[in-house]
Write a protein that holds these residues in place. Sequence first.
Motif, PDB file in Angstrom:
ATOM      1  N   ALA A  95      48.477  48.611  30.916  1.00  0.00           N
ATOM      2  CA  ALA A  95      47.219  48.863  31.650  1.00  0.00           C
ATOM      3  C   ALA A  95      46.052  48.046  31.129  1.00  0.00           C
ATOM      4  O   ALA A  95      44.914  48.517  31.069  1.00  0.00           O
ATOM      5  N   CYS A  96      46.333  46.788  30.752  1.00  0.00           N
ATOM      6  CA  CYS A  96      45.275  45.889  30.275  1.00  0.00           C
ATOM      7  C   CYS A  96      44.778  45.005  31.415  1.00  0.00           C
ATOM      8  O   CYS A  96      45.489  44.774  32.395  1.00  0.00           O
ATOM      9  N   LYS A  97      43.573  44.506  31.256  1.00  0.00           N
ATOM     10  CA  LYS A  97      43.052  43.495  32.168  1.00  0.00           C
ATOM     11  C   LYS A  97      43.205  42.139  31.477  1.00  0.00           C
ATOM     12  O   LYS A  97      42.798  41.982  30.326  1.00  0.00           O
ATOM     13  N   VAL A  98      43.809  41.189  32.173  1.00  0.00           N
ATOM     14  CA  VAL A  98      44.042  39.865  31.595  1.00  0.00           C
ATOM     15  C   VAL A  98      43.281  38.830  32.406  1.00  0.00           C
ATOM     16  O   VAL A  98      43.405  38.782  33.634  1.00  0.00           O
ATOM     17  N   ARG A  99      42.483  38.015  31.731  1.00  0.00           N
ATOM     18  CA  ARG A  99      41.639  37.030  32.419  1.00  0.00           C
ATOM     19  C   ARG A  99      41.950  35.626  31.897  1.00  0.00           C
ATOM     20  O   ARG A  99      42.043  35.403  30.683  1.00  0.00           O
ATOM     21  N   GLU A 100      42.101  34.699  32.820  1.00  0.00           N
ATOM     22  CA  GLU A 100      42.429  33.315  32.451  1.00  0.00           C
ATOM     23  C   GLU A 100      41.211  32.598  31.907  1.00  0.00           C
ATOM     24  O   GLU A 100      40.094  32.778  32.397  1.00  0.00           O
ATOM     25  N   ASN A 101      41.418  31.780  30.878  1.00  0.00           N
ATOM     26  CA  ASN A 101      40.331  30.981  30.328  1.00  0.00           C
ATOM     27  C   ASN A 101      40.902  29.696  29.745  1.00  0.00           C
ATOM     28  O   ASN A 101      41.397  29.681  28.621  1.00  0.00           O
ATOM     29  N   ASP A 102      40.842  28.643  30.518  1.00  0.00           N
ATOM     30  CA  ASP A 102      41.343  27.326  30.090  1.00  0.00           C
ATOM     31  C   ASP A 102      42.791  27.415  29.601  1.00  0.00           C
ATOM     32  O   ASP A 102      43.690  27.614  30.392  1.00  0.00           O
ATOM     33  N   THR A 103      42.992  27.282  28.287  1.00  0.00           N
ATOM     34  CA  THR A 103      44.347  27.193  27.752  1.00  0.00           C
ATOM     35  C   THR A 103      44.849  28.506  27.187  1.00  0.00           C
ATOM     36  O   THR A 103      45.911  28.548  26.563  1.00  0.00           O
ATOM     37  N   ARG A 105      44.375  33.244  27.312  1.00  0.00           N
ATOM     38  CA  ARG A 105      44.068  34.412  28.131  1.00  0.00           C
ATOM     39  C   ARG A 105      43.262  35.425  27.325  1.00  0.00           C
ATOM     40  O   ARG A 105      43.545  35.670  26.154  1.00  0.00           O
ATOM     41  N   PHE A 106      42.224  35.983  27.971  1.00  0.00           N
ATOM     42  CA  PHE A 106      41.497  37.103  27.395  1.00  0.00           C
ATOM     43  C   PHE A 106      42.196  38.395  27.802  1.00  0.00           C
ATOM     44  O   PHE A 106      42.554  38.578  28.965  1.00  0.00           O
ATOM     45  N   VAL A 107      42.377  39.294  26.852  1.00  0.00           N
ATOM     46  CA  VAL A 107      42.998  40.592  27.129  1.00  0.00           C
ATOM     47  C   VAL A 107      42.001  41.688  26.791  1.00  0.00           C
ATOM     48  O   VAL A 107      41.455  41.729  25.684  1.00  0.00           O
ATOM     49  N   ASN A 108      41.770  42.559  27.758  1.00  0.00           N
ATOM     50  CA  ASN A 108      40.827  43.652  27.550  1.00  0.00           C
ATOM     51  C   ASN A 108      41.533  44.977  27.800  1.00  0.00           C
ATOM     52  O   ASN A 108      42.128  45.176  28.854  1.00  0.00           O
ATOM     53  N   ARG A 109      41.477  45.888  26.833  1.00  0.00           N
ATOM     54  CA  ARG A 109      42.071  47.205  27.015  1.00  0.00           C
ATOM     55  C   ARG A 109      41.222  48.037  27.958  1.00  0.00           C
ATOM     56  O   ARG A 109      40.012  47.893  28.013  1.00  0.00           O
ATOM     57  N   THR A 110      41.864  48.933  28.698  1.00  0.00           N
ATOM     58  CA  THR A 110      41.166  49.899  29.537  1.00  0.00           C
ATOM     59  C   THR A 110      41.365  51.284  28.917  1.00  0.00           C
ATOM     60  O   THR A 110      42.058  51.421  27.908  1.00  0.00           O
ATOM     61  N   ASN A 111      40.754  52.289  29.544  1.00  0.00           N
ATOM     62  CA  ASN A 111      40.909  53.641  28.983  1.00  0.00           C
ATOM     63  C   ASN A 111      42.324  54.189  29.156  1.00  0.00           C
ATOM     64  O   ASN A 111      42.671  55.229  28.608  1.00  0.00           O
ATOM     65  N   LYS A 112      43.158  53.484  29.926  1.00  0.00           N
ATOM     66  CA  LYS A 112      44.563  53.887  30.091  1.00  0.00           C
ATOM     67  C   LYS A 112      45.490  53.134  29.146  1.00  0.00           C
ATOM     68  O   LYS A 112      46.686  53.431  29.075  1.00  0.00           O
ATOM     69  N   SER A 113      44.955  52.165  28.431  1.00  0.00           N
ATOM     70  CA  SER A 113      45.791  51.343  27.538  1.00  0.00           C
ATOM     71  C   SER A 113      46.093  52.092  26.245  1.00  0.00           C
ATOM     72  O   SER A 113      45.248  52.830  25.739  1.00  0.00           O
ATOM     73  N   THR A 183      41.155  31.018  15.318  1.00  0.00           N
ATOM     74  CA  THR A 183      42.087  31.945  15.941  1.00  0.00           C
ATOM     75  C   THR A 183      43.067  31.138  16.774  1.00  0.00           C
ATOM     76  O   THR A 183      42.668  30.312  17.587  1.00  0.00           O
ATOM     77  N   ASP A 184      44.359  31.349  16.537  1.00  0.00           N
ATOM     78  CA  ASP A 184      45.355  30.542  17.234  1.00  0.00           C
ATOM     79  C   ASP A 184      46.112  31.362  18.281  1.00  0.00           C
ATOM     80  O   ASP A 184      47.122  30.918  18.800  1.00  0.00           O
ATOM     81  N   SER A 185      45.647  32.556  18.609  1.00  0.00           N
ATOM     82  CA  SER A 185      46.364  33.424  19.539  1.00  0.00           C
ATOM     83  C   SER A 185      46.172  32.987  20.987  1.00  0.00           C
ATOM     84  O   SER A 185      45.044  32.715  21.410  1.00  0.00           O
ATOM     85  N   TYR A 186      47.264  32.955  21.728  1.00  0.00           N
ATOM     86  CA  TYR A 186      47.186  32.635  23.152  1.00  0.00           C
ATOM     87  C   TYR A 186      46.571  33.808  23.916  1.00  0.00           C
ATOM     88  O   TYR A 186      45.767  33.628  24.825  1.00  0.00           O
ATOM     89  N   PHE A 187      46.961  35.034  23.538  1.00  0.00           N
ATOM     90  CA  PHE A 187      46.364  36.236  24.129  1.00  0.00           C
ATOM     91  C   PHE A 187      45.317  36.769  23.158  1.00  0.00           C
ATOM     92  O   PHE A 187      45.652  37.277  22.090  1.00  0.00           O
ATOM     93  N   LYS A 188      44.058  36.604  23.525  1.00  0.00           N
ATOM     94  CA  LYS A 188      42.968  36.986  22.627  1.00  0.00           C
ATOM     95  C   LYS A 188      42.394  38.330  23.070  1.00  0.00           C
ATOM     96  O   LYS A 188      41.840  38.454  24.160  1.00  0.00           O
ATOM     97  N   LEU A 189      42.554  39.319  22.218  1.00  0.00           N
ATOM     98  CA  LEU A 189      42.068  40.662  22.527  1.00  0.00           C
ATOM     99  C   LEU A 189      40.566  40.700  22.282  1.00  0.00           C
ATOM    100  O   LEU A 189      40.090  40.404  21.180  1.00  0.00           O
ATOM    101  N   ILE A 190      39.781  41.043  23.309  1.00  0.00           N
ATOM    102  CA  ILE A 190      38.323  41.053  23.172  1.00  0.00           C
ATOM    103  C   ILE A 190      37.828  42.486  23.029  1.00  0.00           C
ATOM    104  O   ILE A 190      38.482  43.436  23.436  1.00  0.00           O
ATOM    105  N   ASN A 191      36.650  42.609  22.417  1.00  0.00           N
ATOM    106  CA  ASN A 191      36.057  43.924  22.143  1.00  0.00           C
ATOM    107  C   ASN A 191      37.023  44.817  21.383  1.00  0.00           C
ATOM    108  O   ASN A 191      37.140  45.998  21.636  1.00  0.00           O
ATOM    109  N   GLU A 192      37.711  44.214  20.429  1.00  0.00           N
ATOM    110  CA  GLU A 192      38.759  44.969  19.740  1.00  0.00           C
ATOM    111  C   GLU A 192      38.667  44.779  18.236  1.00  0.00           C
ATOM    112  O   GLU A 192      39.655  44.705  17.544  1.00  0.00           O
TER     113      GLU A 192
END
Length: 450
Positions: A95-103, A105-113, A183-192
């Motif tokens: 239940a995450c929101k994933v947003r594309e950003n160049d090379t 992805r931003f990953v944002n948790r929701t209240n269901k995650s 940071t070398d992560s392809y999936f970058k968890l934001i606000n975390e």
Amino acid sequence: MSKYSYFYRPEGIESRFELLVFDCQNQPFLPLTEHYHDCIGRIDKSSALSYIQCLLPFFTWLDQFSNYQGRQVQWDDSPDIIRIAIEDYLMNEMACKVRENDTFRFVNRTNKSPNTVNRFLSALKSFYKSLIRLKQYNHSNPLIDSYAILNDYKGHTEGVRKDKPRMPLEAGTEDATPHRRLTDSYFKLINEEWQPKIIGDIQLPYQVYQAGKKVNWSLREVVIARKLFETGARASEIIELTIGDYRSRKSLQEARTFNKGSHGKRVKFIRFSKDTVKLLMRYINKERIHYDELHRKFNDLPDEAPLFLTELGTPLTYEAWYYHWDKAMKECEIKLNPHKTRHWFVTSRLSEIYRTTKTEAEIKQKKKELIKYIKWKDEKTIEVYEHYFDEESHRKAHDGMLESMAQKEKEYMEQKKPKYRKKSKLTVIETSLDRIEIDDEIQELLDGLE
């Protein structure tokens, strides 16, 4: 529905693996098995097991629900395909929101995650690192954003002159590049950003002890639980103690132990109460003696002997101990991860420091001692706990103000209303502010009132 699972090697069976992972068809799944054993020695066993536990649902999903252009995704597919599968899993299963950003992805948790998103990504990144190191995955790590590393490296090496390297810092001709961790992560968890769990319930240890009593904990479980709350150590740092670790300290209330990342090297000590010492010695000489193959008491045991034993006479493991902890917590409906006892300890120690210490210098010194004892890599971790006490102080002061206001309101309302009350006039004094020098902080306050 079948799913991925793991089992420990049974007693008497010879194998180079102490843990084996099985797939949905109950067949040994070597990639995850190899990953677990590759992690041991790099991280502690409890962390390695936690990684496996995070990955099992993903691999089950990969076998049963993954889809790429009409076919099932395999763990050893190319990085692009693996990333698409991970993105699907994050959105549909976590239940995450994933947003594309160049090379990347931003990953944002929701209240269901779930709270395990960050650990899942770390575990999967570690899995591919292991399989690449073991030469079983023949591509680059799908969880690493190589482009971001390359671009950041270029930014740190290229100067302002086109196609020219940066001049040395001493030259003073180019601005210094800001120092920051890459940071070398392809999936970058934001606000975390990680925040320590603040647990301020002074009754918590006694609730846990009562829960253990309700499910008939043995003396071994009682001693370990008491040490968790009294020392602030991690569960594995207590469970894997040896007799020598206990003998090595000057005081009977202390033992030396390892720390996260010390690879088993004893780099710190823990301290516990006299009551726990009595229970520990009673455990060693009365309960443990039944499971020791030679039925030895404390004075007869060699230094390398484990402090805690299973009923089979083998060294106690985190997994075997956790079964008893989990049973007690579930029976009494207490949601308490063992690691939270560490946060409870820090919160309680800080509270005691503020309560008993008079001067700022003493508070600062005692906080340094606590940081040294708890062995934090980043001393700034304590600032989050400090923020908690700042808020508590504000709450108490604010409650006092509100009580005072309520009392004054009551007194005002109870006053006898006068027959005639002359209206008070508001006098406005106009002046030119540009003639008056106003302190910056006062001006900021005035601006905020507009």
